[in-house]
Write a protein that holds these residues in place. Structure first.
Motif, PDB file in Angstrom:
ATOM      1  N   VAL A 117       0.854  -1.192   0.000  1.00 50.16           N
ATOM      2  CA  VAL A 117       0.000   0.000   0.000  1.00 50.16           C
ATOM      3  C   VAL A 117       0.887   1.237   0.000  1.00 50.16           C
ATOM      4  N   ILE A 118       0.823   2.016  -1.067  1.00 51.28           N
ATOM      5  CA  ILE A 118       1.535   3.300  -1.140  1.00 51.28           C
ATOM      6  C   ILE A 118       0.530   4.340  -1.628  1.00 51.28           C
ATOM      7  N   PRO A 119       0.068   5.220  -0.736  1.00 46.57           N
ATOM      8  CA  PRO A 119      -0.869   6.257  -1.180  1.00 46.57           C
ATOM      9  C   PRO A 119      -0.207   7.183  -2.201  1.00 46.57           C
ATOM     10  N   ASN A 120      -1.029   7.801  -3.030  1.00 49.64           N
ATOM     11  CA  ASN A 120      -0.517   8.868  -3.879  1.00 49.64           C
ATOM     12  C   ASN A 120      -0.081  10.043  -3.014  1.00 49.64           C
ATOM     13  N   TRP A 121       0.436  11.089  -3.618  1.00 51.81           N
ATOM     14  CA  TRP A 121       1.089  12.152  -2.862  1.00 51.81           C
ATOM     15  C   TRP A 121       0.983  13.480  -3.592  1.00 51.81           C
ATOM     16  N   ALA A 122       1.591  14.491  -2.998  1.00 51.75           N
ATOM     17  CA  ALA A 122       1.859  15.770  -3.665  1.00 51.75           C
ATOM     18  C   ALA A 122       3.253  16.195  -3.232  1.00 51.75           C
ATOM     19  N   ASP A 123       3.839  17.106  -3.984  1.00 52.47           N
ATOM     20  CA  ASP A 123       5.179  17.604  -3.665  1.00 52.47           C
ATOM     21  C   ASP A 123       5.044  18.806  -2.737  1.00 52.47           C
ATOM     22  N   GLY A 124       5.292  18.568  -1.452  1.00 56.45           N
ATOM     23  CA  GLY A 124       5.091  19.617  -0.454  1.00 56.45           C
ATOM     24  C   GLY A 124       6.066  20.764  -0.541  1.00 56.45           C
ATOM     25  N   ALA A 169      -2.116  19.640   1.067  1.00 51.65           N
ATOM     26  CA  ALA A 169      -0.799  20.284   0.976  1.00 51.65           C
ATOM     27  C   ALA A 169      -0.914  21.802   1.046  1.00 51.65           C
ATOM     28  N   VAL A 170      -1.958  22.376   0.433  1.00 52.10           N
ATOM     29  CA  VAL A 170      -2.122  23.837   0.472  1.00 52.10           C
ATOM     30  C   VAL A 170      -2.912  24.284   1.695  1.00 52.10           C
ATOM     31  N   ALA A 226     -11.090  12.181   8.420  1.00 48.01           N
ATOM     32  CA  ALA A 226     -11.323  11.947   9.845  1.00 48.01           C
ATOM     33  C   ALA A 226     -10.014  11.844  10.621  1.00 48.01           C
ATOM     34  N   GLU A 227      -9.040  11.142  10.061  1.00 47.47           N
ATOM     35  CA  GLU A 227      -7.752  10.983  10.742  1.00 47.47           C
ATOM     36  C   GLU A 227      -7.026  12.316  10.872  1.00 47.47           C
ATOM     37  N   CYS A 228      -7.136  13.159   9.860  1.00 47.51           N
ATOM     38  CA  CYS A 228      -6.428  14.440   9.864  1.00 47.51           C
ATOM     39  C   CYS A 228      -7.260  15.577  10.461  1.00 47.51           C
ATOM     40  N   CYS A 229      -8.555  15.314  10.723  1.00 41.89           N
ATOM     41  CA  CYS A 229      -9.460  16.352  11.258  1.00 41.89           C
ATOM     42  C   CYS A 229      -9.424  17.607  10.388  1.00 41.89           C
ATOM     43  N   CYS A 230      -9.565  17.406   9.081  1.00 44.12           N
ATOM     44  CA  CYS A 230      -9.386  18.520   8.154  1.00 44.12           C
ATOM     45  C   CYS A 230     -10.598  18.744   7.257  1.00 44.12           C
ATOM     46  N   GLY A 231     -11.793  18.359   7.717  1.00 43.04           N
ATOM     47  CA  GLY A 231     -12.980  18.605   6.916  1.00 43.04           C
ATOM     48  C   GLY A 231     -14.148  17.763   7.347  1.00 43.04           C
ATOM     49  N   ALA A 247      -0.333  19.529   8.413  1.00 40.08           N
ATOM     50  CA  ALA A 247       0.501  18.774   9.345  1.00 40.08           C
ATOM     51  C   ALA A 247       0.401  17.275   9.064  1.00 40.08           C
ATOM     52  N   CYS A 248      -0.814  16.807   8.780  1.00 40.02           N
ATOM     53  CA  CYS A 248      -1.012  15.395   8.440  1.00 40.02           C
ATOM     54  C   CYS A 248      -0.313  15.055   7.134  1.00 40.02           C
ATOM     55  N   PHE A 249      -0.401  15.957   6.162  1.00 39.63           N
ATOM     56  CA  PHE A 249       0.288  15.771   4.887  1.00 39.63           C
ATOM     57  C   PHE A 249       1.789  15.622   5.095  1.00 39.63           C
ATOM     58  N   ASP A 250       2.379  16.490   5.902  1.00 38.50           N
ATOM     59  CA  ASP A 250       3.819  16.441   6.148  1.00 38.50           C
ATOM     60  C   ASP A 250       4.230  15.113   6.782  1.00 38.50           C
ATOM     61  N   ARG A 251       3.356  14.554   7.617  1.00 38.02           N
ATOM     62  CA  ARG A 251       3.681  13.299   8.297  1.00 38.02           C
ATOM     63  C   ARG A 251       3.537  12.077   7.394  1.00 38.02           C
ATOM     64  N   ARG A 252       2.606  12.150   6.397  1.00 37.80           N
ATOM     65  CA  ARG A 252       2.249  10.916   5.700  1.00 37.80           C
ATOM     66  C   ARG A 252       2.255  10.979   4.181  1.00 37.80           C
ATOM     67  N   TYR A 253       1.946  12.133   3.595  1.00 37.36           N
ATOM     68  CA  TYR A 253       1.589  12.144   2.179  1.00 37.36           C
ATOM     69  C   TYR A 253       2.471  13.026   1.303  1.00 37.36           C
ATOM     70  N   ASP A 254       3.575  13.505   1.831  1.00 34.11           N
ATOM     71  CA  ASP A 254       4.500  14.275   1.006  1.00 34.11           C
ATOM     72  C   ASP A 254       5.199  13.336   0.019  1.00 34.11           C
TER      73      ASP A 254
END
Length: 409
Positions: A195-202, A324-325, A344-349, A383-390
């Motif tokens: 399992v490798i989630p997609n990402w963005a370039d932070g 990321a933004v 839900a995990e990131c509490c971002c919406g 913050a969640c992005f930096d930890r997991r999805y960069d």
């Protein structure tokens, strides 16, 4: 880290194309080249958003050698035209890959066009190479879920053929737990799935404050609360709930809906907006990749949608650029799905069910009336992005997959 002889990545679109599969493939290829790998790309000469344009047949960009192959260009003539385009891509990709691949190389096969894993497996078997499948979706299940293919007698043989190419691969990279469970149910061994989630370039995609955002000024959005949809709007993305919410909010001039991108669903959405005489909607084309951070920062909140029957088959990659933004997301779809879990995990919406336009309106009004909540959700998402999805996390996970594949005897 054990370096493989060559990495050959096969996907129908590649840089400078802006489609989601192209951006993911391009990010990985350029990152691997920077790390010292010999990376070759087998791709078409087309661009997703500009089908009439023809890119150079050979090119070297940022250390990646790009081999753009011949295909027909009949996709605009319906299903038969697309099938012919796919068949010619399969043939050209097979012949070109036979020329490029040597014993011990690693082939990465994405899922555009569908079933390219079968072609890649044939090349790997002939040349003694190792195959890694990168599953951005599951075909033909997606086609069946959307009603494009309905004959069970046609679907089952395709699934068996695809599964054979997956079982013969060293590794099958999927985007989330839902997709992993789908493959397990098809009999793919657990140790053959990563399992490798997609990402963005932070480093490249960061928040552009509203007061500094040139597109907000150019598009006359200063002082408005902007609800945005960015990227491809295809058949898998539900928008009827969004139409219902826009109708309910058409008397709120402070709220404006902005759609940036394209896809088959975007033209249908535009027609629905025009038919309903909704005044609070704006449509804009895909923006250049160098302006991605600015365009993603235009909305105060983003909407992401996915039809529930597509869970485990597709994961909308736009969610990673949104977090990321540092913008909140309202997801329309299965509240137990992949995007809903991330939110839900990131509490971002918020997440709302398909058809519940009242809940969508409530979420949007809550955010419109509480700028600090919008800012806080944005901070949590980043913050969640930096930890997991960069991008760096994705590259690290891919290096482990490639290292394992290259060591298999």
């Amino acid at each position: 880290m054990h370096f493989v002889s060559k990495i050959i990545l096969i996907n129908r679109y590649f840089h400078p194309d802006l489609s989601a599969t192209s951006q993911m493939a391009s990010d990985l290829a350029f990152a691997m080249a920077r790390l010292g790998h010999d990376v070759r790309i087998v791709t078409s000469r087309q661009r997703y958003e500009r089908p009439g344009e023809r890119l150079p047949a050979r090119e070297c960009t940022l250390g990646v050698k790009i081999h753009r192959i011949w295909t027909t260009h009949f996709g605009g003539y319906g299903l038969a035209g697309r099938m012919l385009d796919y068949l010619t891509f399969y043939l050209s990709a097979f012949l070109t890959s036979l020329f490029l691949v040597s014993k011990g190389d690693v082939i990465i096969a994405k899922t555009d066009p569908p079933l390219i894993s079968v072609v890649a497996w044939a090349v790997a078997r002939v040349r003694g190479a190792r195959l890694v499948n990168w599953l951005q979706d599951l075909f033909p299940e997606v086609a069946a879920g959307l009603g494009v293919v309905t004959r069970r007698g046609l679907i089952e043989p395709i699934i068996r053929l695809r599964n054979l190419s997956l079982r013969k691969a060293e590794r099958n990279v999927v985007l989330g737990e839902g997709m992993r469970k789908r493959l397990l149910a098809e009999g793919i061994p657990p140790d053959g799935i990563a399992v490798i989630p997609n990402w963005a370039d932070g480093t490249r995609i960061q928040s552009v404050p509203a007061e500094m955002n040139a597109l907000r000024r150019e598009w006359n959005l200063v002082g408005r609360f902007v609800v945005g949809y960015s990227g491809n709007l295809g058949r898998a993305h539900e928008f009827e709930t969004l139409i219902g919410a826009m109708k309910r909010l058409c008397e709120s001039p402070h709220i404006v809906f902005v759609f940036i991108g394209g896809g088959a669903g975007m033209s249908r959405l535009r027609k629905a907006v025009e038919a309903a005489h909704l005044p609070n909607c704006r449509f804009f084309p895909y923006q250049p990749v160098e302006h991605l951070a600015t365009s993603l920062s235009v909305p105060d909140v983003h909407v992401v949608s996915l039809r529930p029957q597509m869970e485990g088959l597709i994961v909308p990659s736009k969610i990673y650029g949104i977090v990321a933004v540092g913008r909140p997301t309202v997801f329309i779809g299965d509240p137990a799905g992949e995007v809903a879990r991330l939110i839900a995990e990131c509490c971002c919406g918020y997440s709302v069910r398909v058809g519940d336009d009242g809940a969508l309106v409530s979420c949007l009004k809550t955010l419109e009336g509480d700028p600090e909540l919008v800012a806080e959700m944005g901070r949590r998402g980043r913050a969640c992005f930096d930890r997991r999805y960069d991008l760096a996390h994705g590259v690290r996970r891919w290096r482990a997959v490639l290292d394992r594949a290259s060591r298999v005897e």
